[in-house]
Design a protein around this motif. Structure first.
Motif, PDB file in Angstrom:
ATOM      1  N   PRO A  49       0.797  -1.205   0.146  1.00  0.00           N
ATOM      2  CA  PRO A  49       0.182  -0.276   0.116  1.00  0.00           C
ATOM      3  C   PRO A  49       1.011   1.310  -0.144  1.00  0.00           C
ATOM      4  O   PRO A  49       0.553   2.346  -0.659  1.00  0.00           O
ATOM      5  N   LEU A  58      -2.585   1.541  -8.787  1.00  0.00           N
ATOM      6  CA  LEU A  58      -3.332   0.572  -7.736  1.00  0.00           C
ATOM      7  C   LEU A  58      -3.894  -0.673  -8.632  1.00  0.00           C
ATOM      8  O   LEU A  58      -3.799  -1.988  -8.068  1.00  0.00           O
ATOM      9  N   TYR A  61      -0.917  -3.311  -8.914  1.00  0.00           N
ATOM     10  CA  TYR A  61      -0.044  -3.703  -7.620  1.00  0.00           C
ATOM     11  C   TYR A  61       0.255  -5.184  -7.327  1.00  0.00           C
ATOM     12  O   TYR A  61       1.183  -5.538  -6.813  1.00  0.00           O
ATOM     13  N   ILE A 302      -3.067  -6.553   4.013  1.00  0.00           N
ATOM     14  CA  ILE A 302      -4.010  -5.685   3.080  1.00  0.00           C
ATOM     15  C   ILE A 302      -5.168  -5.535   3.752  1.00  0.00           C
ATOM     16  O   ILE A 302      -5.725  -4.454   3.907  1.00  0.00           O
ATOM     17  N   GLN A 305      -4.919  -3.790   7.129  1.00  0.00           N
ATOM     18  CA  GLN A 305      -4.490  -2.297   6.841  1.00  0.00           C
ATOM     19  C   GLN A 305      -5.655  -1.530   6.530  1.00  0.00           C
ATOM     20  O   GLN A 305      -6.153  -0.489   6.987  1.00  0.00           O
ATOM     21  N   GLY A 306      -6.365  -2.093   5.164  1.00  0.00           N
ATOM     22  CA  GLY A 306      -7.593  -1.439   4.657  1.00  0.00           C
ATOM     23  C   GLY A 306      -8.896  -1.390   5.500  1.00  0.00           C
ATOM     24  O   GLY A 306      -9.664  -0.404   5.473  1.00  0.00           O
TER      25      GLY A 306
END
Length: 439
Positions: A49, A58, A61, A302, A305-306
């Protein structure tokens, strides 16, 4: 996988005559090199990220991870076969230099295109390092000792899996994401010097014809399949001409490869290996376990975090239960296999445990807490730890010495291919669901 005792197919006269002291130093260098390669692959997952935020891209990635996996996957059988013909040392050292050089380029990258290209080259080096390290272990270590060493390597890999994300997250937070590449250079240099000084195994050199046509067909077929799987559902619909065309091309090239390999005197991949019952079963298990192995490592950070809002510095810590489970059963599996020689119970038990863990992870929701994630990861890691080293041990125990490199490479290829497919499919799901909800 048979439950019969471990049988070493390589006699003392066939195994490379390496003194114990030299063998220990070689193993140290191989383990350190494997650790560096694993750290490189696992440290990047938690900082993706941050990389996307700086370099943008994005929609591309997943390629930062997939590009390296793709080239490592393609490289494994080719370098395994070449090392059977000409010896491990030149290819191992050459692959090491490729790895170190591309690591520097990754750290200096100023665009996603440059980073992805450097990662693709880096994957070639990773494929060489990991494949030939396993082959050298098969060359110089007796079967029962090899089982214990493979268990130790599983623990090393497990440690790298947690040290990579945790250390990578800390480095990225303190010094920027580029530091996760540069930190590997001094460790890699020590490993390179160690291997260069000690990996001098006598090799019986004989004239061979390199199957370059087979290598070309194999590379193209594999690349078409993996690119199609990576594009499908992310950059293009699954029904788009590009994706369908690549899948058709992969099938045609794959059929041509098989037909050619049946006729060539010295094939890149001896197809008769795939007809051997025990080895064929290890190939299937390697493929399926590879599809599972990298998905939690890449996508759980991910998610935390998201969805949970955990900072990059701490996101990697969530993988600690996965690593502990993997390291624990990985070490135990090497001990059990080295003493009893029975692999069936280890693989079956690992598959059952891993499936339970995957079901728990699949049931996670935005309301699920870290405890739910930790439990699922620990169970998946424990299942995989029982499977991965066991499969490599069983495969090497049934390989003749002249096919140790290519046979080990096939196992690594299938595990990497499965991992790339698993990551590609999960990348499509993430882009179509989670990321759409976050934007």
């Amino acid at each position: 996988m048979s439950a019969a005792p471990v049988i070493d197919t390589m006699s003392d006269t066939e195994r490379a005559p390496v003194p114990a002291a030299q063998r220990n130093v070689i193993v140290f260098g191989l383990v350190l090199a494997t650790l560096v390669a694993a750290l490189n692959q696992t440290s990047i997952v938690v900082v993706l990220p941050v990389i996307v935020a700086e370099l943008e891209g994005l929609d591309t990635y997943p390629w930062v991870f997939t590009a390296a996996m793709l080239t490592a996957t393609v490289t494994a059988p080719i370098v395994g076969r070449l090392s059977d013909m000409h010896g491990r040392r030149p290819y191992y050292l050459g692959g090491f230099l490729i790895f170190l050089g591309s690591t520097v380029v990754c750290g200096l990258a100023n665009s996603m295109a440059t980073l992805i290209g450097a990662r693709a080259i880096q994957g070639i080096g990773m494929g060489v390092l990991i494949t030939l390290a396993l082959a050298v272990v098969g060359d110089i270590i007796p079967a029962r000792s090899r089982a214990r060493l493979q268990g130790m390597l599983a623990v090393v890999f497990g440690l790298a899996t947690v040290l990579g994300p945790v250390g990578g997250g800390w480095l990225a937070g303190a010094y920027g994401w580029r530091s996760i590449f540069f930190v590997n250079i001094p460790l890699g240099a020590v490993a390179f010097i160690t291997v260069w000084a000690t990996l001098k195994i006598p090799t019986k050199r004989q004239p061979h014809a390199v199957d370059w046509t087979g290598a070309f067909l194999f590379t193209c077929a594999t690349a078409c399949a993996l690119v199609a799987l990576t594009w499908g559902g992310i950059e293009y619909p699954w029904s788009s001409p590009r994706v369908v065309g690549l899948l058709i091309a992969s099938a045609v090239l794959g059929a041509a490869f098989v037909a050619f390999e049946r006729r060539v005197p010295e094939p890149l991949i001896p197809l008769d290996l795939l007809y051997r019952g025990t080895f064929a079963r290890t190939c299937l298990v390697a493929l399926l376990s590879g599809a599972v192995l990298f998905v939690p490592v890449l996508f759980v950070p991910i998610h935390v975090q998201g969805v949970l809002g955990i900072e990059v510095d701490y996101a990697g810590i969530v993988l600690v239960p996965f690593v502990l489970g993997f390291a624990l059963t990985g070490g135990l599996s090497g001990f059990v296999l080295g003493h009893s020689g029975s692999a069936r119970a280890l693989v079956a038990g690992g598959a059952l445990v891993g499936t339970v863990g995957l079901i728990l992870l699949a049931r996670l929701t935005p309301e699920s807490g870290l405890q739910d994630i930790h439990v699922g990861l620990a169970i998946v890691g424990a299942g995989l730890g029982a499977i991965v080293p066991t499969v490599f041990n069983v495969a090497q125990n049934v390989l003749p010495p002249q096919q140790m490199g290519v046979g080990t490479a096939i196992e690594h290829f299938l595990r990497s291919f499965g991992g790339t497919v698993g990551v590609a499919i999960m990348g499509a799901l993430v882009n179509n669901t989670l990321l759409d909800n976050l934007l």
